[in-house]
Enzyme design. Structure first.
Site, PDB file in Angstrom:
ATOM      1  CG  ASP A 183      -2.102   0.969   1.041  1.00  0.00           C
ATOM      2  OD1 ASP A 183      -2.293   1.462  -0.085  1.00  0.00           O
ATOM      3  OD2 ASP A 183      -2.801   1.240   2.037  1.00  0.00           O
ATOM      4  CE  LYS A 186      -1.404   3.287  -4.207  1.00  0.00           C
ATOM      5  NZ  LYS A 186      -1.285   2.699  -2.866  1.00  0.00           N
ATOM      6  CG  ASP A 211      -5.577  -0.417  -1.047  1.00  0.00           C
ATOM      7  OD1 ASP A 211      -6.595  -0.715  -1.696  1.00  0.00           O
ATOM      8  OD2 ASP A 211      -5.562   0.491  -0.192  1.00  0.00           O
ATOM      9  CG  ASN A 212      -5.142   2.464  -3.323  1.00  0.00           C
ATOM     10  OD1 ASN A 212      -4.321   2.563  -2.421  1.00  0.00           O
ATOM     11  ND2 ASN A 212      -6.400   2.814  -3.167  1.00  0.00           N
ATOM     12  CD  GLU A 241      -7.992   4.617  -0.131  1.00  0.00           C
ATOM     13  OE1 GLU A 241      -6.908   5.129  -0.446  1.00  0.00           O
ATOM     14  OE2 GLU A 241      -8.418   3.563  -0.642  1.00  0.00           O
TER      15      GLU A 241
END
Length: 259
Positions: A183, A186, A211-212, A241
Protein backbone atom coordinates in the site's frame (compact mmCIF):
# COMPACT_ATOMS: atom_id res chain seq x y z
CA UNK A 1 -11.55 36.67 -27.61
CA UNK A 2 -14.04 33.79 -27.53
CA UNK A 3 -17.46 34.77 -28.74
CA UNK A 4 -20.48 34.18 -26.47
CA UNK A 5 -21.95 31.79 -29.05
CA UNK A 6 -18.87 29.52 -28.96
CA UNK A 7 -18.79 29.63 -25.17
CA UNK A 8 -22.44 28.62 -25.00
CA UNK A 9 -21.81 25.78 -27.42
CA UNK A 10 -19.23 24.29 -25.06
CA UNK A 11 -21.37 24.77 -21.94
CA UNK A 12 -23.29 21.46 -22.19
CA UNK A 13 -20.01 19.61 -22.69
CA UNK A 14 -18.47 21.22 -19.60
CA UNK A 15 -21.57 20.51 -17.53
CA UNK A 16 -21.45 16.85 -18.62
CA UNK A 17 -17.80 16.60 -17.59
CA UNK A 18 -18.50 18.16 -14.21
CA UNK A 19 -21.37 15.76 -13.56
CA UNK A 20 -19.44 12.69 -14.72
CA UNK A 21 -16.29 13.47 -12.75
CA UNK A 22 -17.82 15.27 -9.76
CA UNK A 23 -16.68 12.58 -7.31
CA UNK A 24 -13.09 12.90 -8.48
CA UNK A 25 -13.29 16.67 -8.11
CA UNK A 26 -14.54 16.24 -4.55
CA UNK A 27 -11.64 13.85 -3.92
CA UNK A 28 -9.18 16.42 -5.29
CA UNK A 29 -10.69 19.07 -3.04
CA UNK A 30 -10.77 16.96 0.14
CA UNK A 31 -7.59 14.93 -0.28
CA UNK A 32 -5.32 17.61 -1.74
CA UNK A 33 -6.54 21.19 -1.54
CA UNK A 34 -8.02 21.10 1.97
CA UNK A 35 -5.00 19.25 3.32
CA UNK A 36 -2.51 21.64 1.79
CA UNK A 37 -4.46 24.66 3.05
CA UNK A 38 -4.68 23.35 6.61
CA UNK A 39 -1.03 22.33 6.57
CA UNK A 40 -0.14 25.90 5.61
CA UNK A 41 -2.53 27.58 8.05
CA UNK A 42 -1.67 25.44 11.08
CA UNK A 43 1.94 24.52 10.41
CA UNK A 44 1.01 20.98 11.54
CA UNK A 45 1.03 18.14 8.96
CA UNK A 46 -2.30 16.40 8.42
CA UNK A 47 -0.87 13.10 9.66
CA UNK A 48 0.03 14.69 12.97
CA UNK A 49 -3.41 16.32 13.17
CA UNK A 50 -4.95 12.87 12.71
CA UNK A 51 -2.82 11.48 15.55
CA UNK A 52 -3.87 14.33 17.83
CA UNK A 53 -7.48 13.39 17.08
CA UNK A 54 -6.72 9.77 17.96
CA UNK A 55 -5.16 10.82 21.25
CA UNK A 56 -8.27 12.78 22.12
CA UNK A 57 -10.87 10.19 21.08
CA UNK A 58 -9.42 6.67 20.75
CA UNK A 59 -9.23 4.13 23.56
CA UNK A 60 -5.56 3.20 24.14
CA UNK A 61 -4.82 -0.50 23.72
CA UNK A 62 -8.01 -1.11 21.70
CA UNK A 63 -7.03 -1.63 18.03
CA UNK A 64 -10.64 -1.74 16.82
CA UNK A 65 -11.48 1.55 18.46
CA UNK A 66 -8.29 3.13 17.09
CA UNK A 67 -9.33 2.11 13.57
CA UNK A 68 -12.90 3.33 14.09
CA UNK A 69 -11.60 6.67 15.33
CA UNK A 70 -9.31 6.89 12.29
CA UNK A 71 -12.35 6.26 10.08
CA UNK A 72 -14.32 9.00 11.82
CA UNK A 73 -11.48 11.43 11.18
CA UNK A 74 -11.23 10.49 7.50
CA UNK A 75 -14.99 10.60 6.88
CA UNK A 76 -15.74 13.80 8.75
CA UNK A 77 -12.51 15.81 9.05
CA UNK A 78 -9.75 15.18 6.50
CA UNK A 79 -9.00 12.47 3.97
CA UNK A 80 -6.02 10.19 4.54
CA UNK A 81 -5.02 7.56 2.02
CA UNK A 82 -5.30 4.44 4.18
CA UNK A 83 -6.90 1.15 3.18
CA UNK A 84 -10.12 2.10 5.00
CA UNK A 85 -12.91 -0.04 6.46
CA UNK A 86 -14.43 -1.52 3.27
CA UNK A 87 -11.24 -2.88 1.72
CA UNK A 88 -9.93 -3.47 5.23
CA UNK A 89 -12.56 -6.18 5.71
CA UNK A 90 -11.20 -7.95 2.62
CA UNK A 91 -7.68 -7.84 4.06
CA UNK A 92 -8.88 -9.04 7.46
CA UNK A 93 -10.83 -11.95 6.00
CA UNK A 94 -7.85 -13.17 4.00
CA UNK A 95 -5.57 -12.83 7.02
CA UNK A 96 -7.90 -14.93 9.16
CA UNK A 97 -8.16 -17.54 6.40
CA UNK A 98 -4.39 -17.83 5.84
CA UNK A 99 -3.22 -17.34 9.46
CA UNK A 100 0.30 -16.27 8.37
CA UNK A 101 3.16 -16.17 10.86
CA UNK A 102 5.43 -13.80 8.90
CA UNK A 103 3.74 -10.74 7.45
CA UNK A 104 5.32 -7.90 5.47
CA UNK A 105 3.67 -4.54 4.86
CA UNK A 106 5.10 -2.11 2.31
CA UNK A 107 3.80 1.39 3.02
CA UNK A 108 3.09 2.00 6.71
CA UNK A 109 1.98 5.63 6.21
CA UNK A 110 0.12 6.58 9.43
CA UNK A 111 -0.20 3.03 10.72
CA UNK A 112 -3.85 2.32 9.87
CA UNK A 113 -3.07 -0.75 7.79
CA UNK A 114 -0.45 -1.84 10.30
CA UNK A 115 -2.95 -1.83 13.17
CA UNK A 116 -5.46 -3.65 10.97
CA UNK A 117 -2.92 -6.36 10.10
CA UNK A 118 -1.54 -6.70 13.62
CA UNK A 119 -5.02 -7.07 15.13
CA UNK A 120 -5.75 -10.04 12.83
CA UNK A 121 -2.45 -11.89 13.36
CA UNK A 122 -2.52 -15.38 14.89
CA UNK A 123 -0.62 -15.94 18.16
CA UNK A 124 3.15 -15.93 17.70
CA UNK A 125 3.06 -14.08 14.37
CA UNK A 126 5.25 -11.09 13.57
CA UNK A 127 4.62 -8.11 11.31
CA UNK A 128 7.36 -6.21 9.51
CA UNK A 129 6.20 -2.85 8.16
CA UNK A 130 8.27 -0.59 5.90
CA UNK A 131 7.86 3.18 5.51
CA UNK A 132 10.10 5.38 3.39
CA UNK A 133 9.04 8.73 4.87
CA UNK A 134 10.57 9.34 8.35
CA UNK A 135 7.88 11.90 9.24
CA UNK A 136 5.10 9.43 8.46
CA UNK A 137 6.99 6.67 10.27
CA UNK A 138 7.20 8.80 13.43
CA UNK A 139 3.41 9.20 13.45
CA UNK A 140 2.87 5.51 12.65
CA UNK A 141 5.11 4.44 15.51
CA UNK A 142 2.91 6.36 17.96
CA UNK A 143 -0.30 5.00 16.41
CA UNK A 144 0.96 1.40 16.58
CA UNK A 145 1.95 1.73 20.23
CA UNK A 146 -1.33 3.54 21.04
CA UNK A 147 -3.17 0.51 19.65
CA UNK A 148 -1.26 -1.70 22.07
CA UNK A 149 1.31 -3.48 19.87
CA UNK A 150 4.91 -3.75 21.02
CA UNK A 151 8.11 -4.25 19.03
CA UNK A 152 7.90 -8.02 19.46
CA UNK A 153 4.71 -8.06 17.39
CA UNK A 154 5.31 -5.15 15.01
CA UNK A 155 8.71 -4.04 13.73
CA UNK A 156 8.67 -0.68 11.97
CA UNK A 157 11.49 -0.31 9.44
CA UNK A 158 12.22 3.16 8.08
CA UNK A 159 13.74 3.40 4.62
CA UNK A 160 12.96 3.11 0.89
CA UNK A 161 11.49 -0.28 0.07
CA UNK A 162 14.03 -0.92 -2.69
CA UNK A 163 16.80 -0.62 -0.07
CA UNK A 164 15.01 -2.41 2.77
CA UNK A 165 13.81 -5.51 0.87
CA UNK A 166 17.33 -6.83 0.07
CA UNK A 167 18.21 -6.48 3.78
CA UNK A 168 15.14 -8.14 5.26
CA UNK A 169 16.70 -11.57 5.72
CA UNK A 170 20.13 -10.66 7.10
CA UNK A 171 19.31 -7.45 8.97
CA UNK A 172 15.77 -8.09 10.19
CA UNK A 173 15.52 -11.88 10.32
CA UNK A 174 12.68 -12.29 7.82
CA UNK A 175 13.61 -15.44 5.92
CA UNK A 176 10.38 -15.69 3.92
CA UNK A 177 7.05 -13.86 4.07
CA UNK A 178 3.78 -15.80 4.16
CA UNK A 179 1.68 -12.68 3.57
CA UNK A 180 2.56 -9.34 1.93
CA UNK A 181 0.40 -6.22 1.88
CA UNK A 182 1.41 -3.48 -0.57
CA UNK A 183 0.00 0.00 0.00
CA UNK A 184 2.86 2.34 -0.90
CA UNK A 185 3.60 4.10 -4.21
CA UNK A 186 1.71 2.23 -6.93
CA UNK A 187 4.56 2.67 -9.41
CA UNK A 188 6.74 0.66 -7.00
CA UNK A 189 4.45 -2.39 -6.79
CA UNK A 190 5.96 -4.27 -9.73
CA UNK A 191 9.56 -3.36 -8.87
CA UNK A 192 9.15 -4.49 -5.28
CA UNK A 193 7.33 -7.69 -6.21
CA UNK A 194 10.26 -8.61 -8.45
CA UNK A 195 12.67 -7.72 -5.62
CA UNK A 196 10.82 -10.08 -3.28
CA UNK A 197 11.10 -12.80 -5.93
CA UNK A 198 14.77 -12.24 -6.70
CA UNK A 199 15.71 -12.32 -3.00
CA UNK A 200 13.56 -15.44 -2.47
CA UNK A 201 11.48 -13.76 0.22
CA UNK A 202 8.13 -15.27 -0.80
CA UNK A 203 7.18 -18.56 0.84
CA UNK A 204 5.50 -21.19 -1.31
CA UNK A 205 1.81 -20.34 -1.41
CA UNK A 206 2.41 -16.84 -0.04
CA UNK A 207 -0.41 -14.32 -0.41
CA UNK A 208 0.39 -10.89 -1.85
CA UNK A 209 -2.28 -8.21 -1.54
CA UNK A 210 -2.00 -4.88 -3.35
CA UNK A 211 -4.32 -1.96 -2.63
CA UNK A 212 -5.53 0.69 -5.11
CA UNK A 213 -4.88 -1.43 -8.20
CA UNK A 214 -7.87 0.13 -10.00
CA UNK A 215 -7.60 3.69 -8.68
CA UNK A 216 -5.16 5.31 -9.03
CA UNK A 217 -4.20 1.97 -10.56
CA UNK A 218 -1.22 -0.34 -11.08
CA UNK A 219 -1.71 -1.74 -14.62
CA UNK A 220 1.86 -2.98 -15.17
CA UNK A 221 1.80 -4.81 -11.85
CA UNK A 222 -1.51 -6.48 -12.69
CA UNK A 223 -0.37 -7.45 -16.17
CA UNK A 224 2.80 -9.05 -14.80
CA UNK A 225 0.93 -10.90 -12.06
CA UNK A 226 -1.56 -12.33 -14.55
CA UNK A 227 0.93 -13.33 -17.27
CA UNK A 228 4.22 -14.29 -15.60
CA UNK A 229 3.01 -17.73 -14.57
CA UNK A 230 4.14 -17.40 -10.95
CA UNK A 231 0.81 -16.36 -9.42
CA UNK A 232 -2.87 -17.06 -9.33
CA UNK A 233 -4.39 -13.61 -9.44
CA UNK A 234 -7.78 -12.06 -8.85
CA UNK A 235 -9.07 -8.59 -8.02
CA UNK A 236 -11.54 -7.96 -5.19
CA UNK A 237 -13.61 -5.03 -6.41
CA UNK A 238 -14.61 -2.41 -3.87
CA UNK A 239 -14.55 1.38 -3.62
CA UNK A 240 -11.86 3.91 -2.86
CA UNK A 241 -11.25 4.47 0.82
CA UNK A 242 -13.84 6.93 2.20
CA UNK A 243 -15.28 7.56 -1.30
CA UNK A 244 -17.93 4.95 -2.10
CA UNK A 245 -18.68 6.43 -5.55
CA UNK A 246 -15.12 5.86 -6.87
CA UNK A 247 -14.41 2.23 -7.91
CA UNK A 248 -11.24 0.58 -6.66
CA UNK A 249 -9.98 -2.88 -5.84
CA UNK A 250 -7.49 -5.05 -3.98
CA UNK A 251 -5.42 -7.53 -5.99
CA UNK A 252 -4.89 -10.96 -4.42
CA UNK A 253 -1.91 -12.95 -5.67
CA UNK A 254 -1.11 -16.49 -4.59
CA UNK A 255 2.54 -17.32 -5.22
CA UNK A 256 2.90 -20.68 -6.90
CA UNK A 257 6.68 -20.54 -7.33
CA UNK A 258 9.20 -19.90 -10.07
CA UNK A 259 8.54 -21.25 -13.56
Amino acid sequence: MVSPAIALAFLPFLVTLLIRYRHYLVLLYRAVLVGWLRDWLTGVPREQRAFQYLLAHAIPGDPRHVLQTFDQWCYHCEHLSSVGPIKGRIVERLLYERAPLRVLELGTYCGYGTVLLAAALPPGARLYTVEANPRHAAVAEKVIRLAGFDEQTVELIVGPSEEVIPQLREKHGLSKADFVFMDHWKRCYLRDLKLLESHQLLADGATVLADNVLFPGAPHFLQYAKTCGKYRCKVHRASLEYFRAIPDGVAELCYTGER
